[in-house]
Design a protein around this motif. Structure first.
Motif, PDB file in Angstrom:
ATOM      1  N   MET A 134       0.824  -1.203   0.000  1.00  0.00           N
ATOM      2  CA  MET A 134       0.000   0.000   0.000  1.00  0.00           C
ATOM      3  C   MET A 134       0.859   1.254   0.000  1.00  0.00           C
ATOM      4  N   CYS A 135       1.960   1.234   0.726  1.00  0.00           N
ATOM      5  CA  CYS A 135       2.863   2.386   0.707  1.00  0.00           C
ATOM      6  C   CYS A 135       3.406   2.626  -0.703  1.00  0.00           C
ATOM      7  N   GLN A 136       3.625   1.554  -1.437  1.00  0.00           N
ATOM      8  CA  GLN A 136       4.058   1.704  -2.826  1.00  0.00           C
ATOM      9  C   GLN A 136       2.965   2.335  -3.679  1.00  0.00           C
ATOM     10  N   ARG A 137       1.709   1.977  -3.437  1.00  0.00           N
ATOM     11  CA  ARG A 137       0.600   2.601  -4.158  1.00  0.00           C
ATOM     12  C   ARG A 137       0.564   4.101  -3.882  1.00  0.00           C
ATOM     13  N   VAL A 138       0.675   4.453  -2.616  1.00  0.00           N
ATOM     14  CA  VAL A 138       0.638   5.864  -2.225  1.00  0.00           C
ATOM     15  C   VAL A 138       1.820   6.614  -2.818  1.00  0.00           C
ATOM     16  N   GLU A 139       2.994   6.009  -2.734  1.00  0.00           N
ATOM     17  CA  GLU A 139       4.184   6.654  -3.283  1.00  0.00           C
ATOM     18  C   GLU A 139       4.059   6.845  -4.790  1.00  0.00           C
ATOM     19  N   ALA A 140       3.504   5.858  -5.478  1.00  0.00           N
ATOM     20  CA  ALA A 140       3.318   5.972  -6.924  1.00  0.00           C
ATOM     21  C   ALA A 140       2.376   7.120  -7.259  1.00  0.00           C
ATOM     22  N   ALA A 141       1.274   7.221  -6.525  1.00  0.00           N
ATOM     23  CA  ALA A 141       0.329   8.310  -6.770  1.00  0.00           C
ATOM     24  C   ALA A 141       0.966   9.658  -6.480  1.00  0.00           C
ATOM     25  N   SER A 142       1.708   9.739  -5.385  1.00  0.00           N
ATOM     26  CA  SER A 142       2.338  10.996  -5.000  1.00  0.00           C
ATOM     27  C   SER A 142       3.385  11.449  -6.008  1.00  0.00           C
ATOM     28  N   LYS A 143       4.201  10.515  -6.475  1.00  0.00           N
ATOM     29  CA  LYS A 143       5.278  10.876  -7.405  1.00  0.00           C
ATOM     30  C   LYS A 143       4.771  11.070  -8.827  1.00  0.00           C
ATOM     31  N   ALA A 144       3.608  10.525  -9.139  1.00  0.00           N
ATOM     32  CA  ALA A 144       3.064  10.678 -10.493  1.00  0.00           C
ATOM     33  C   ALA A 144       2.409  12.033 -10.704  1.00  0.00           C
ATOM     34  N   ARG A 145       1.961  12.665  -9.651  1.00  0.00           N
ATOM     35  CA  ARG A 145       1.244  13.931  -9.825  1.00  0.00           C
ATOM     36  C   ARG A 145       2.208  15.051 -10.199  1.00  0.00           C
ATOM     37  N   ARG A 146       1.698  15.963 -11.001  1.00  0.00           N
ATOM     38  CA  ARG A 146       2.458  17.150 -11.374  1.00  0.00           C
ATOM     39  C   ARG A 146       1.903  18.405 -10.716  1.00  0.00           C
ATOM     40  N   ASP A 147       0.637  18.349 -10.340  1.00  0.00           N
ATOM     41  CA  ASP A 147      -0.006  19.462  -9.666  1.00  0.00           C
ATOM     42  C   ASP A 147       0.101  19.248  -8.158  1.00  0.00           C
ATOM     43  N   PRO A 148       0.826  20.087  -7.444  1.00  0.00           N
ATOM     44  CA  PRO A 148       0.986  19.881  -5.997  1.00  0.00           C
ATOM     45  C   PRO A 148      -0.323  20.016  -5.228  1.00  0.00           C
ATOM     46  N   ASN A 149      -1.337  20.605  -5.849  1.00  0.00           N
ATOM     47  CA  ASN A 149      -2.630  20.756  -5.192  1.00  0.00           C
ATOM     48  C   ASN A 149      -3.509  19.516  -5.324  1.00  0.00           C
TER      49      ASN A 149
END
Length: 287
Positions: A134-149
């Motif tokens: 699950m931490c990998q899922r969260v990390e993937a979502a966090s690092k994939a975003r370009r909009d910090p908002n």
């Protein structure tokens, strides 16, 4: 990338006043949420599956089916739209694709969970993946975003199978992995609600009618330190009950007198008829 809805969501969550987001399942329900004064809408994966396929939330809705509904919801609204993305549609790369496309579409937030894939509604019994996965899922979502908002909510369903203390430990780990907010599903007792109150990281809560959470108002949740309260089942359960009762009445009596129906005029107003007819009249009069 500068999504004004995502900026607005961050402003609302940082205002000090709890944000109330009823769950929609299509463009009409989303539009009605906005028209009745709510400042955000949550797209329930369970409700979307119920309405789109006529089946329970058992992990059978595909990413592509979600996309078309979400685009219609965005087109029908101007408020921030928060989306339940279940387990992320299958792995690290699907999560990357999903975040990229949802950002471009104008989605403001996602809620991703630690259930096994394919998932099912937590009330039907669930299994969860390891904390690491699950931490990998969260990390993937966090690092994939370009909009910090763009907001990432990490949900755990570990309480039912592993205990509430494990669920609390997990959401702290998910926050450290890059989630902006956490959600611990299915508290059962006042003691568990008190434990959530003590959770000192950004958190949201869901009110599910028939569970302990229905005893609290948004103001109660605000005092407990929550910044967002979702109502994931309210509209869909109300719709099912209303439609079944109305159909039973029609079947038994052949009439619908006394039924709670909106008028023709109200239906036209809620579905913006004048916006389209006025535009048409203007074009035709100028031709």
């Amino acid at each position: 990338m500068n999504n004004q809805r995502s900026i607005r969501l961050r402003e609302l969550l940082g205002s000090g006043e709890i944000l109330v987001a009823p769950a929609c399942h299509d463009a009409l329900s989303a539009s009605l949420i906005e028209q009745t004064g709510f400042q955000a809408a949550f797209v329930s994966g369970a409700a979307l599956t119920n309405c789109s396929l006529g089946v329970s939330d058992i992990g059978v809705t595909s990413y592509g089916e979600y996309r078309s509904v979400l685009q219609n919801i965005l087109n029908a609204t101007s408020v921030p739209i928060l989306v339940d993305v279940d387990t992320g549609y299958g792995g690290i790369l699907p999560i990357m694709r999903m975040v990229d496309e949802y950002e471009q579409m104008g989605i403001s937030a996602i809620q991703i969970e630690d259930q096994v894939f394919p998932k099912r509604c937590a009330f039907f019994g669930v299994g969860v993946v390891t904390e690491q996965e699950m931490c990998q899922r969260v990390e993937a979502a966090s690092k994939a975003r370009r909009d910090p908002n763009f907001l990432i909510i990490a949900r755990t369903d570990a309480a039912k199978s592993l205990g509430f203390n494990e669920a609390l430990r997990r959401v702290r780990a998910y926050y450290e992995a890059g989630a902006d907010m956490v959600f611990t599903s299915m508290p059962q007792t006042e003691e568990e609600m008190a434990a959530l109150q003590e959770l000192s990281i950004p958190k949201c809560v869901s009110v599910v009618e028939g569970t302990i959470t229905e005893n609290y108002t948004p103001q109660d949740f605000q005092k407990m330190g929550f910044s967002l309260v979702k109502y994931p089942q309210t509209l869909i359960r109300g719709i099912i009950r209303t439609q079944v009762d109305l159909l039973k009445q029609l079947k038994m009596t052949g009439k619908t007198d006394g039924a709670k129906l909106c008028t023709q005029s109200e239906r036209a107003d809620w579905t913006h008829l004048n916006r389209f007819t006025d535009f048409e009249d203007r074009i035709l009069s100028e031709s």
